[in-house]
Design a protein around this motif. Sequence first.
Motif, mmCIF file in Angstrom:
data_model
loop_
_atom_site.group_PDB
_atom_site.id
_atom_site.type_symbol
_atom_site.label_atom_id
_atom_site.label_comp_id
_atom_site.label_asym_id
_atom_site.label_seq_id
_atom_site.Cartn_x
_atom_site.Cartn_y
_atom_site.Cartn_z
ATOM 1 N N TYR A 1 -38.001 2.379 -39.439
ATOM 2 C CA TYR A 1 -37.952 1.519 -40.624
ATOM 3 C C TYR A 1 -39.158 1.815 -41.517
ATOM 4 O O TYR A 1 -40.294 1.911 -41.038
ATOM 5 C CB TYR A 1 -37.956 0.057 -40.203
ATOM 6 C CG TYR A 1 -37.861 -0.925 -41.349
ATOM 7 C CD1 TYR A 1 -36.644 -1.195 -41.956
ATOM 8 C CD2 TYR A 1 -38.989 -1.575 -41.824
ATOM 9 C CE1 TYR A 1 -36.549 -2.100 -43.003
ATOM 10 C CE2 TYR A 1 -38.907 -2.480 -42.875
ATOM 11 C CZ TYR A 1 -37.683 -2.732 -43.454
ATOM 12 O OH TYR A 1 -37.599 -3.623 -44.496
ATOM 13 N N GLU A 2 -38.911 1.932 -42.806
ATOM 14 C CA GLU A 2 -39.991 2.222 -43.747
ATOM 15 C C GLU A 2 -40.754 0.939 -44.047
ATOM 16 O O GLU A 2 -40.223 0.016 -44.665
ATOM 17 C CB GLU A 2 -39.432 2.805 -45.044
ATOM 18 C CG GLU A 2 -40.516 3.222 -46.026
ATOM 19 C CD GLU A 2 -39.934 3.880 -47.267
ATOM 20 O OE1 GLU A 2 -40.707 4.147 -48.201
ATOM 21 O OE2 GLU A 2 -38.706 4.122 -47.287
ATOM 22 N N ILE A 3 -41.988 0.877 -43.606
ATOM 23 C CA ILE A 3 -42.799 -0.325 -43.769
ATOM 24 C C ILE A 3 -43.218 -0.468 -45.226
ATOM 25 O O ILE A 3 -43.777 0.464 -45.809
ATOM 26 C CB ILE A 3 -44.040 -0.265 -42.854
ATOM 27 C CG1 ILE A 3 -43.597 -0.118 -41.396
ATOM 28 C CG2 ILE A 3 -44.904 -1.499 -43.037
ATOM 29 C CD1 ILE A 3 -44.737 0.076 -40.433
ATOM 30 N N PRO A 4 -42.969 -1.616 -45.842
ATOM 31 C CA PRO A 4 -43.314 -1.796 -47.261
ATOM 32 C C PRO A 4 -44.806 -1.966 -47.466
ATOM 33 O O PRO A 4 -45.576 -2.104 -46.519
ATOM 34 C CB PRO A 4 -42.556 -3.079 -47.636
ATOM 35 C CG PRO A 4 -42.450 -3.836 -46.356
ATOM 36 C CD PRO A 4 -42.302 -2.800 -45.280
ATOM 37 N N GLU A 5 -45.222 -1.948 -48.739
ATOM 38 C CA GLU A 5 -46.618 -2.139 -49.083
ATOM 39 C C GLU A 5 -46.971 -3.616 -49.033
ATOM 40 O O GLU A 5 -46.137 -4.473 -49.270
ATOM 41 C CB GLU A 5 -46.899 -1.598 -50.488
ATOM 42 C CG GLU A 5 -46.673 -0.097 -50.623
ATOM 43 C CD GLU A 5 -46.996 0.386 -52.013
ATOM 44 O OE1 GLU A 5 -47.315 -0.462 -52.871
ATOM 45 O OE2 GLU A 5 -46.946 1.607 -52.235
ATOM 46 N N PHE A 6 -48.245 -3.895 -48.758
ATOM 47 C CA PHE A 6 -48.718 -5.267 -48.697
ATOM 48 C C PHE A 6 -50.019 -5.395 -49.466
ATOM 49 O O PHE A 6 -50.795 -4.453 -49.568
ATOM 50 C CB PHE A 6 -48.957 -5.709 -47.240
ATOM 51 C CG PHE A 6 -47.711 -5.747 -46.446
ATOM 52 C CD1 PHE A 6 -46.903 -6.874 -46.449
ATOM 53 C CD2 PHE A 6 -47.303 -4.653 -45.710
ATOM 54 C CE1 PHE A 6 -45.731 -6.893 -45.726
ATOM 55 C CE2 PHE A 6 -46.140 -4.668 -44.987
ATOM 56 C CZ PHE A 6 -45.356 -5.801 -44.992
#
Length: 286
Positions: A194-199
């Motif tokens: 899964y492509e981890i989103p930016e935070f």
Amino acid sequence: MAFNDLNPKVEKCDFLFQVSCKGRPDLQRPKPTDNCPRQNGYFPHEDQTNCREFFYCTNGISSPLTCPESLVFSTKTGTCVWPEEAGRTNCASEKVFNFTCPKVGMDTAVTHPRYADPQDCQYFYVCINGETPRRNGCSFGQVFDTKSVTCAEPKDVPDCADYYIEYFENYFETLEAGARPSGDILTAARASGYEIPEFRERVRIRPGDAVPTRRGTTTASPRGERPEGRPLRRRRPGGNGGLRRRKRPTTTTTTTTTTPPPEYYDDYYYYDETYDNVDNKDDSSY
């Protein structure tokens, strides 16, 4: 309840399933209430096909309880056990799990073969002696691989590659602003590909410290120039994630002029940071 004379050093009243009443058949007259056939004890659900739920009764007041996944309530022990140990006609393993172990030879049966749960990628069945099914599950972030007959990462099991995707989408969409995802979630997300989103990360800045700027820029914060000799905290090279403080350079000064530190309005500043270390196996930096 009944008197338990098993140990003369411990004389007490106990639940009926804990006491041998052989030769002592008399009991108090029952005073049933809702869900409680007697005033005290553990009792099954009135629906005999409901094998997991039961009631704990104290002075006629019932409290509902539920057995863990794959276990059923036993009227013989007042505890949760495997279905075949409970001995309840309507709670046999085949009825509880709706799964029947395939017929196999003795050589295979003694190995307690495993079979995938046809309804859920995370679970599988262990057939005890090739006959009695027991439902087991893989750890969070893993799925059952029918080829290796073990738990594996979803990205390595094509039929179950998308098993956790919806869960991760909901998790990251509802993650509060400024909150960091847990290490377990990040590990499981990477295992699923899964492509981890930016935070957006919140960083504490003490008065006199460097003011972080947006990554990729060289312009200091408008609230003050970065004091000389206090370098900006940067990412660890090589994409390993996390931040580290570089050593303070040693300098020699001959001036006696003292420059007051820049004035800050609060102790916190916000800047954008990206968790772009999908291949990073070390979660300690989050």
